[in-house]
Design a protein around this motif. Structure first.
Motif, short mmCIF file in Angstrom:
data_model
loop_
_atom_site.label_atom_id
_atom_site.label_comp_id
_atom_site.label_asym_id
_atom_site.label_seq_id
_atom_site.Cartn_x
_atom_site.Cartn_y
_atom_site.Cartn_z
N ASN A 81 -2.08 -2.56 -3.77
CA ASN A 81 -3.15 -1.85 -3.38
C ASN A 81 -3.17 -0.76 -4.27
O ASN A 81 -2.41 0.30 -3.85
N ASP A 138 0.91 -1.25 -0.17
CA ASP A 138 -0.01 -0.09 0.16
C ASP A 138 0.82 1.24 -0.10
O ASP A 138 1.16 1.79 -1.11
N LYS A 174 -4.93 2.77 -5.17
CA LYS A 174 -5.82 3.86 -4.53
C LYS A 174 -5.69 5.13 -5.63
O LYS A 174 -4.51 5.26 -5.81
N CYS A 189 -8.96 2.68 -0.62
CA CYS A 189 -9.56 3.98 -0.63
C CYS A 189 -9.14 4.61 0.73
O CYS A 189 -8.59 3.88 1.65
N ALA A 204 -13.29 4.59 -8.58
CA ALA A 204 -12.60 3.27 -8.27
C ALA A 204 -13.43 2.14 -8.49
O ALA A 204 -12.86 1.04 -8.73
#
Length: 334
Positions: A251, A231, A253, A281, A292
């Motif tokens: 991840n 992330d 975002k 998110c 998304a």
């Protein structure tokens, strides 16, 4: 004399939405979601995009709002998504403007967003994670019990010696739920050595960002029964090469990639590199989640529960049935 083309006008809004209770991760806690919205008005047709400035990446609401507002003349002159990519770096400001441009194009042309984006099919409903923020094990047990019918729970962990108890408490009170955990860079090397096998025994499927982004070389070649997800170590396309040998999940975002444009490209590149995709998110409203949804189609993990964590969402918002998330209506976005 011919009538002049309508001048596009940019408006920037800073808004706050209360969170239901307190949302805690390893770095701290908050009780409100502070967002920045970019609105582009073209002859009365308005495209919108929402972002969440994140201090972890050196962003603030004030600076992001100023960065967006600084492009008012460029927007008026017809700034497009390709030009935006050179005008702003990946991050929250570019996300808000990129999504506003997508929304505006869909509304001006009447062409469904999925067709504008050259996706294979219209988006369908998704099952999102529901996130349990960090607390004492007994409090997380209560939260798990209250959400025991949720198919997929995401547990925030802290690296403070209580993580195994937290996961065990959740597992005991949500025995049928799939579990993923997120340390938000909070683990030590000792946690990395001792916890994955024990978490696997409790049915955890994936560990997100166990170590600080600058220390994740320790994951290279590490034997683990569970995959690691990147992330804070993953931002835009140029971050993918740095994940090799460390992570098996990325991840994506929009607030990190800088919008839907790069998020879609990053998803394709990640899959081509053999990485599984999670679409995540920040805590934000349905307006931030809506773009998304298009990236999340077919993703291994979907974590778009931001509106479910709020005490009040914007209206109209996304439709949720439990943790089933339905594609946005054009009245919201797209």
């Amino acid at each position: 004399m011919s009538k002049a083309e309508p001048r596009r006008r940019l408006r920037v809004l800073c808004e706050s939405f209360p969170i239901r209770g307190t949302f805690r991760i390893s770095r701290g806690a908050k009780t409100e979601a502070r967002v920045v919205v970019a609105e582009i008005d073209d002859g009365g047709v308005v495209g919108r995009g929402e972002c969440v400035p994140y201090a972890r990446y050196g962003e603030s609401v004030e600076q992001v709002a100023a960065d967006i507002a600084a492009l008012a003349d460029a927007v008026a002159a017809g700034l497009d998504r390709a030009g935006l990519r050179t005008a702003l770096p990946p991050g929250a400001a570019r996300n808000a403007l990129d999504c506003a441009l997508w929304d505006l194009e869909a509304k001006l042309t009447g062409v469904p967003l999925w067709q504008l984006a050259d996706l294979e099919a219209a988006p369908g409903p998704l099952t999102t994670c529901f996130t349990l923020s960090i607390d004492r094990p007994e409090i997380m047990a209560d939260s798990a019990r209250a959400n025991c019918g949720t198919p997929l729970l995401k547990l925030k962990l802290a690296g403070d010696g209580l993580d195994l108890e937290r996961v065990r408490a959740v597992r005991d009170n949500a025995p049928a739920a799939r579990l993923v955990v997120d340390a938000n860079e909070g683990w030590s090397q000792e946690d990395l050595r001792s916890l994955p096998a024990r978490l696997a025994d409790l049915g955890v499927e994936m560990i997100e960002q166990p170590l600080p982004a600058g220390a994740d070389d320790a994951l290279l070649g590490l034997a683990s029964p569970l995959p690691f997800g990147a992330d804070e170590s993953a931002h835009g396309l140029d971050s993918l090469d740095g994940l090799r040998g460390k992570y098996r999940v990325v991840n994506i975002k929009l607030d990190k990639t800088g919008g839907l444009t790069e998020a879609l490209a990053m998803k394709c590149a990640a899959e081509a590199a053999g990485l599984e995709v999670m679409v995540g998110c920040m805590v934000a409203t349905s307006l931030a989640m809506a773009p998304a949804v298009y990236v999340a189609q077919g993703a291994r993990y979907v974590d778009l529960d931001g509106p479910l964590l709020l005490a009040r969402d914007r209206a109209p918002g996304l439709r949720f049935q439990g943790t089933t998330l339905y594609p946005p209506d054009p009245a919201l976005w797209g």
